[in-house]
Structure formats: structure tokens, C-alpha cells
Scaffold this active site. Sequence first.
Site, PDB file in Angstrom:
ATOM      1  N   TYR A  11     -34.711  15.080  44.178  1.00 17.49           N
ATOM      2  CA  TYR A  11     -33.361  14.882  44.710  1.00 17.49           C
ATOM      3  C   TYR A  11     -32.998  16.012  45.666  1.00 17.49           C
ATOM      4  CZ  TYR A  11     -31.789  18.469  41.382  1.00 17.49           C
ATOM      5  OH  TYR A  11     -31.620  19.633  40.690  1.00 17.49           O
ATOM      6  N   CYS A  12     -32.019  15.740  46.522  1.00 16.90           N
ATOM      7  CA  CYS A  12     -31.373  16.774  47.323  1.00 16.90           C
ATOM      8  C   CYS A  12     -29.887  16.741  46.968  1.00 16.90           C
ATOM      9  CB  CYS A  12     -31.627  16.580  48.816  1.00 16.90           C
ATOM     10  SG  CYS A  12     -30.994  15.034  49.502  1.00 16.90           S
ATOM     11  N   PHE A  13     -29.020  17.136  47.869  1.00 18.22           N
ATOM     12  CA  PHE A  13     -27.611  17.209  47.483  1.00 18.22           C
ATOM     13  C   PHE A  13     -26.991  15.831  47.292  1.00 18.22           C
ATOM     14  CE2 PHE A  13     -23.020  17.726  48.473  1.00 18.22           C
ATOM     15  CZ  PHE A  13     -22.700  18.468  47.357  1.00 18.22           C
TER      16      PHE A  13
END
Length: 362
Positions: free
Chosen positions: A93-95
Site C-alpha cells: 500500500y501507499c497513502f
Amino acid sequence: MNDTRDYAGLFLGDIPLLDVRAPVEFAKGAFPTASNLPLLDDDERHRVGIRYKQQGQQAAIDLGNELVSGRKKSARLDAWRAWHRAHPDGYLYCFRGGLRSRTTQAWLDLAGVHVPLVVGGYKAMRRFLLDRLKHNLRHLPVVVLSGRTGCGKTRLIERLTDAIDLEGMAHHRGSAFGRRPAGQPSQIDFENRLAIALLKHQHRGPAPVVVEDEGKLIGRCYVPDDLQARIRQSPRVVIDEPLEARVQVTLEDYVTGPLDEYSRHYGEAQAFERLAEALLAALDRIRKRLGGARHQYLRGELEAALDQQRHGGDVERHRVWIRELLSGYYDPMYDYMLQRRDGPILYQGSRAQVMEYLSHRG
């Protein structure tokens, strides 16, 4: 595996997570099973962000591809592949689950490795945990474990299957003497740990969750307002141990026991002196509340005890200042706090009796 929105499943299953946000983002808040292997480091993220504001998304993408190319790109791909080999059931995941995580996934796919995404990224998972935390703090049945300093509340908490170890999550022993090597987690990390622990408790069934009687702060970690309210109002079980037993527990928990932890963090050669500095600093932090004369007396006794321990390993002298600190300072504070609690007392007894009661309550 497919991309997922099953945030509960990720946390209940302790699924490994690959966090590709920048280190500065990870430091502000993350999840217990997450590893930070960023697509962009802090400087690269800053530069790409400026380009995005000035020239738009495509220009930012072009700069990102320029900054992370060649050997740098190969090194990051190698790190992600190594993580996937160690955690084949993991997700990344990222933000927001957007460009950075999809870029990472696409690069891995081209390298023959598929890692599924968490849809919505960190922001969606954090929102899920905050919502569940608020719900569970308001609705889960709670039993509060009380008792004077040194009665061994944390020891009992660690043995109970239906307990939440708030001090463990905060990496702090909950008093002026409670600081530990390596410091404390961020407030967000503390809240995430608490939310996940309560989520798991709710998933296991309807038994009340046992929490230690805490104030607003555990070190610098702020106890959520809803939990503070439950601690004040919920029924409680009280450990009642004689003073000398509490002196022994305090000696073990704050003087002899921490040496191993200090050795692991600072090295064996520095461990004792680092612990001695920490004990003296803790006593100095409560100088005003102790009063000048009492603080001076206690500091003298602590220094004498440390000197005896330093030169011969004998820790018996520590009992003098510990006994005075418990009976003259912490016990009156506890008595005052107990008067401000509204919950009924369900049971009161020795630590062994309380353990028996809590282990067999229906």
C-alpha cells in the site's frame, strides 16, 4: 491473490504489509505488521511533490521515473522481491492506494512477482481502525484492574488472555520511572495498536476486556478520551499486596529487570550507567511534587544504592528509597485517584487471588 478492501481480515490475520510511502510518512504512523520499503525517499518525494504542484501529474511521474532509475530502481526492486519471498501472503500500500502503490505493483509484475494492493491504502486502513476503536471503546464490556504501585498489575495483565496491555503498547511503564530504552511509539502507532487489539478481542467473543487503571498519559502517549471515560466508570478488580511485596516487585521491575533491556539497547558495558542515569533523572522529574527535603533524602539514598550495586552487585540498599517512595508518595496518589473512580469494586484480594478470580469469571 487479488487486491483487497478487507481491512478487518488484514489486521485480524496479522497479514504482512509492504508500506511504500516515504520514511517520514511511515515514522508519523504505521501498522504493526508493516515494513517500510519506499518507492520514493523523503527528498525524492519532496521534489516530486513540488513538480506536481507546478506542472501537474505527468510531469511529476516523469521526474519520479528519472529519480528512481538504473541501479537505484534495481536496488528497490530487489528489496521488494526479497520482502515478497519472506512474506508471500503480503499486501502492499501507499497513502491512498494510488500512484505509488500501483507503480510499485506494475514494476514487480514486470519482474515476474505479483503483490496485491490494499485498496484505499494507508488512509482507508487508518480510517477503519479509528472507526472500530471508537465503536469498541464505547460498547465492549470493560473490567479495570487497580492496585497500588508495585502490586504487579502489569504482570497479571500479561498472563490474561482477555487483557489489553496499554503500557506494553506505549512502551512505557506508566510512571515517572517508566521510560524505557528505544523510546515510545508515535501517538498514531499507539492508537493503531490499541484499535487492532480491541478488534481482535471483539472478534474472539463477548468476554469483558481487562485494562490496567491508567490516567490520561502513559509517558507521552495519550489515552483516548473514550477509554479514559470507561476506566473511570467501569467495574474494577483491586490487587491488594503488602508494602514489602510491592517493594520487591518495584525493585525487580525498575532496577534489576531492566538491565537486560538496557544491555540489548546500549551494550553490556554501558547498561548499568545508562540505567542509573535514568533512575536519577526520573526522581528529579518529580522533585517539585516530592518537596525539596524529601527529594534530597531520596536522591541521596538512590545514589548510595547505585554505588553499592556498581561496586558489588548488591541491590538491597535500593529497598530504602523504594519503600519511602511507595509509602510516602505513590500510595497517597493512588488513594486520591481511587476516590475519583465511579465503578463498583467487583473483587479485592492478593495478586494470586485476583488472578484466580479473573481467570474463572463467567
